[in-house]
Design an enzyme around this catalytic site. Sequence first.
Site, PDB file in Angstrom:
ATOM      1  CE1 TYR A 175      18.570   1.054  17.854  1.00  0.00           C
ATOM      2  CE2 TYR A 175      16.826   0.718  16.236  1.00  0.00           C
ATOM      3  CZ  TYR A 175      18.130   0.510  16.658  1.00  0.00           C
ATOM      4  OH  TYR A 175      18.979  -0.227  15.891  1.00  0.00           O
TER       5      TYR A 175
ATOM      6  CE  LYS B 108      -3.113   2.920  -8.893  1.00  0.00           C
ATOM      7  NZ  LYS B 108      -3.882   4.111  -9.330  1.00  0.00           N
TER       8      LYS B 108
ATOM      9  NE  ARG C  15      -4.091  11.730  -9.917  1.00  0.00           N
ATOM     10  CZ  ARG C  15      -4.363  10.513  -9.439  1.00  0.00           C
ATOM     11  NH1 ARG C  15      -4.101  10.231  -8.163  1.00  0.00           N
ATOM     12  NH2 ARG C  15      -4.904   9.583 -10.198  1.00  0.00           N
TER      13      ARG C  15
ATOM     14  CG  MET D 131      15.626  -0.828   8.443  1.00  0.00           C
ATOM     15  SD  MET D 131      17.301  -0.626   7.803  1.00  0.00           S
ATOM     16  CE  MET D 131      17.631   1.087   8.199  1.00  0.00           C
TER      17      MET D 131
HETATM   18  C1  LIG Z   1      -5.311   3.863  -9.107  1.00  0.00           C
HETATM   19  C2  LIG Z   1      -6.332   4.290 -10.091  1.00  0.00           C
HETATM   20  C3  LIG Z   1      -7.551   3.584 -10.228  1.00  0.00           C
HETATM   21  C4  LIG Z   1      -7.990   2.489  -9.279  1.00  0.00           C
HETATM   22  O1  LIG Z   1      -8.668   3.046  -8.179  1.00  0.00           O
HETATM   23  P1  LIG Z   1      -9.298   2.108  -7.019  1.00  0.00           P
HETATM   24  O2  LIG Z   1      -9.854   3.076  -6.050  1.00  0.00           O
HETATM   25  O3  LIG Z   1      -8.142   1.341  -6.453  1.00  0.00           O
HETATM   26  O4  LIG Z   1     -10.291   1.229  -7.659  1.00  0.00           O
HETATM   27  C5  LIG Z   1      -8.402   3.950 -11.264  1.00  0.00           C
HETATM   28  N1  LIG Z   1      -8.085   4.977 -12.100  1.00  0.00           N
HETATM   29  C6  LIG Z   1      -6.944   5.684 -11.974  1.00  0.00           C
HETATM   30  C7  LIG Z   1      -6.681   6.805 -12.912  1.00  0.00           C
HETATM   31  C8  LIG Z   1      -6.038   5.383 -10.963  1.00  0.00           C
HETATM   32  O5  LIG Z   1      -4.927   6.113 -10.825  1.00  0.00           O
END
Ligand SMILES: *Cc1c(COP(=O)(O)O)cnc(C)c1O
Length: 367
Positions: free
Chosen positions: A264, A38, A136, A313
Amino acid sequence: MGNIRETTLEIDLSALEHNFNFIKAKLKKETKFLAVVKAFAYGSDMAIVAKKLENLDVDYFAVAYVKEGVLLRDAGITAPILVLHPQPINFEELIDRCLEPSIYSPRILNSFLETAKKKRQTNYPIHLKFNTGLNRLGFWHNDISLILKKLGRETALKIISVFSHLAASEDKKEREFSLQQIESFKKISDELSEKLGSSPMRHILNTSGVLNYPEAQFEMVRSGIGLYGYGNESVIDAQLKPIASLKTIISQLHQIEPNESVGYNRAFKSKDYRVTATLPIGHADGISRQYGNGKAFVQVNGQKAPIIGNVCMDMVMIDVTGIDCKEGDEVVIFGDTLSAENFANTADTISYELLTAISQRVKRVVK
Ligand SMILES: *Cc1c(COP(=O)(O)O)cnc(C)c1O
């Protein structure tokens, strides 16, 4: 001086292979490996990283959103892709691109079932997410009967896996809590399998989970950060190799006199004679303002130079007084010699945030 001519994120695929093999070696032979790619493969390059991992024979990929899964399909990835947090607006596209949804609530189940039926699907693979304490996303244990009632005579969907996520897998002080999560996950998946009359794959471990709870591998594990070279503890970091190095160059040097200011809001005020270097990287590239005003250090010809004044920036200024350097020289922001975890820690954050913040403006190059 290196061969960098502009701000560049170098990606080292042999480091990726090393990290994959390191994590893989912690698994039982039959445990499947899901690679979490991701957020542009944690800020690196999703297509390049996923292609390499597909060649290394990972079993599954995971992304957070449908858009990311589409990017992988467009790049020619054919392995199964789990979408961790899909939204109903994207369900049709998810099916069109053969992506597999995490189904995490009654609302999402109803909505996905409706779309799957409308698109005349049979046995479309889904993954049930249960909440075991992170609070979550996920069904509650007592949603099992509701899920099975809903899916009862339906042939549109097929439960491929059941999974959960640990809240503090890297935190040894929370071991008790993590073991409790694993225990309730076991109960949930046992009950589900029994009532379903079949056994979907089970998975709960992320990278730190693999390292700290090897007994809970079940049928698959999900690893992200470890693949990119960070393991949430220094002994592990020492055995992994960061795949991404962020480098830039010195655009201009300035001789600063006593009582002059830099940047700045005149945030840096000079007491004596200083030499500063301006770098073509700023908060729009992912180096947030928190790193300014002396907090973080970069590396110029092997020597530490602090970021001074406010991060702009498109630029930062660093103090290179006493460092032998000239315009055009290479500057390492982080990489194999300067860990992203340490850099992130100077501003009270973690490698995950620093890596994923590197914006798409930064050129990616495979080493
Ligand atoms: C991002 C994520 C992972 C990966 O976790 P790492 O700590 O980067 O290995 C695994 N499971 C879920 C549900 C996640 O959101």
